[in-house]
Design an enzyme around this catalytic site. Structure first.
Site, PDB file in Angstrom:
ATOM      1  N   GLY A  36       0.827  -1.194   0.000  1.00 41.66           N
ATOM      2  CA  GLY A  36       0.000   0.000   0.000  1.00 41.66           C
ATOM      3  C   GLY A  36       0.866   1.250   0.000  1.00 41.66           C
ATOM      4  N   SER A  37       0.751   2.110  -1.025  1.00 42.48           N
ATOM      5  CA  SER A  37       1.724   3.192  -1.153  1.00 42.48           C
ATOM      6  C   SER A  37       1.305   4.157  -2.260  1.00 42.48           C
ATOM      7  CB  SER A  37       3.096   2.592  -1.466  1.00 42.48           C
ATOM      8  OG  SER A  37       2.954   1.578  -2.438  1.00 42.48           O
TER       9      SER A  37
END
Length: 232
Positions: free
Chosen positions: A189-190
């Protein structure tokens, strides 16, 4: 034969970077399953999710020197002119920045937005705030890549998010890279920021879905106008 062909086409390859994690989740599932069977099913589901997270589908990239393609799957969270990170050494004038936020269900393989030579790579330690926030580009852990391409130098920044704890970049300085070519990933997640020089016009709007290596984020041209967008 048609059935087997359909099954093969439906299966998305898994990047080798995910093999240790998939194996780890499966081993934990088996061990914990001996202690309490429900734990086996819980970690088996996590094993399947891990394989899904590290999927590495083929993409069809538009190849043209005036086009900038998305480096990530996700939704466009920010479009605007801001100062680039100092470590990229891209000057002190505002540049067009387009940000693509990846949640834990998006494909996390990162792809080059344009072809060129990797001129600089700059890693910077930082916090792990929500990557969707604007300030994440300043305070979060990140890895910046500067590509010297046909339209000048552009910056691509991998930003760790709230859950992400590992940024991976497979290339090194002086490598040549093609548009749409895989160059790294972020677990889990980024966000990816793309910084573009003068002459670039955004071709996406905030909230729009982007596909790595396929969606055109921006375009270069002397007489191009910005495209309006609406939400319906």
């Amino acid at each position: 034969m048609h059935i087997f062909t359909s099954i093969r086409n439906a299966l998305v390859p898994v990047h080798r970077a995910g093999y240790p994690f998939i194996a780890g989740f499966f081993v934990i599932a088996v061990v914990l399953g001996f202690l309490w069977q429900p734990l086996f099913w819980i970690f088996l589901i996590l094993t399947v999710w891990c394989a899904y997270f590290f999927r590495d589908p083929e993409r069809v990239t538009p190849v043209a020197d005036h086009l900038v393609v998305s480096p990530a799957d996700g939704h466009v969270s920010l479009v605007g002119h801001v100062l680039p990170p100092a470590e990229l050494d891209l000057g002190t004038d505002p540049m067009l920045r387009i940000s693509v936020f990846m949640n834990v269900f998006d494909c996390h393989i990162n792809r080059a937005p344009m072809r060129g030579r990797i001129a600089r790579i700059a890693y910077r330690e930082g916090a792990f705030k929500n990557a969707e926030l604007d300030k994440a580009s300043e305070v979060n852990e990140r890895n910046g890549i500067v590509i010297d391409g046909p339209k000048g130098e552009i910056g691509v920044v991998q930003i760790a998010g709230l859950v992400a704890r590992r940024i991976v970049c497979w290339n090194k300085v002086e490598d040549r890279i093609e548009a749409g070519e895989r160059f790294g990933l972020i677990r889990f997640g980024s966000r990816l920021d793309v910084y573009l020089p003068e002459g670039a016009r955004a071709r996406v709007a905030e909230g729009q879905r982007a596909v790595a290596g396929e969606t055109i984020l921006a375009e270069f041209g002397e007489h191009l106008a910005s495209w309006p967008a609406r939400r319906d």
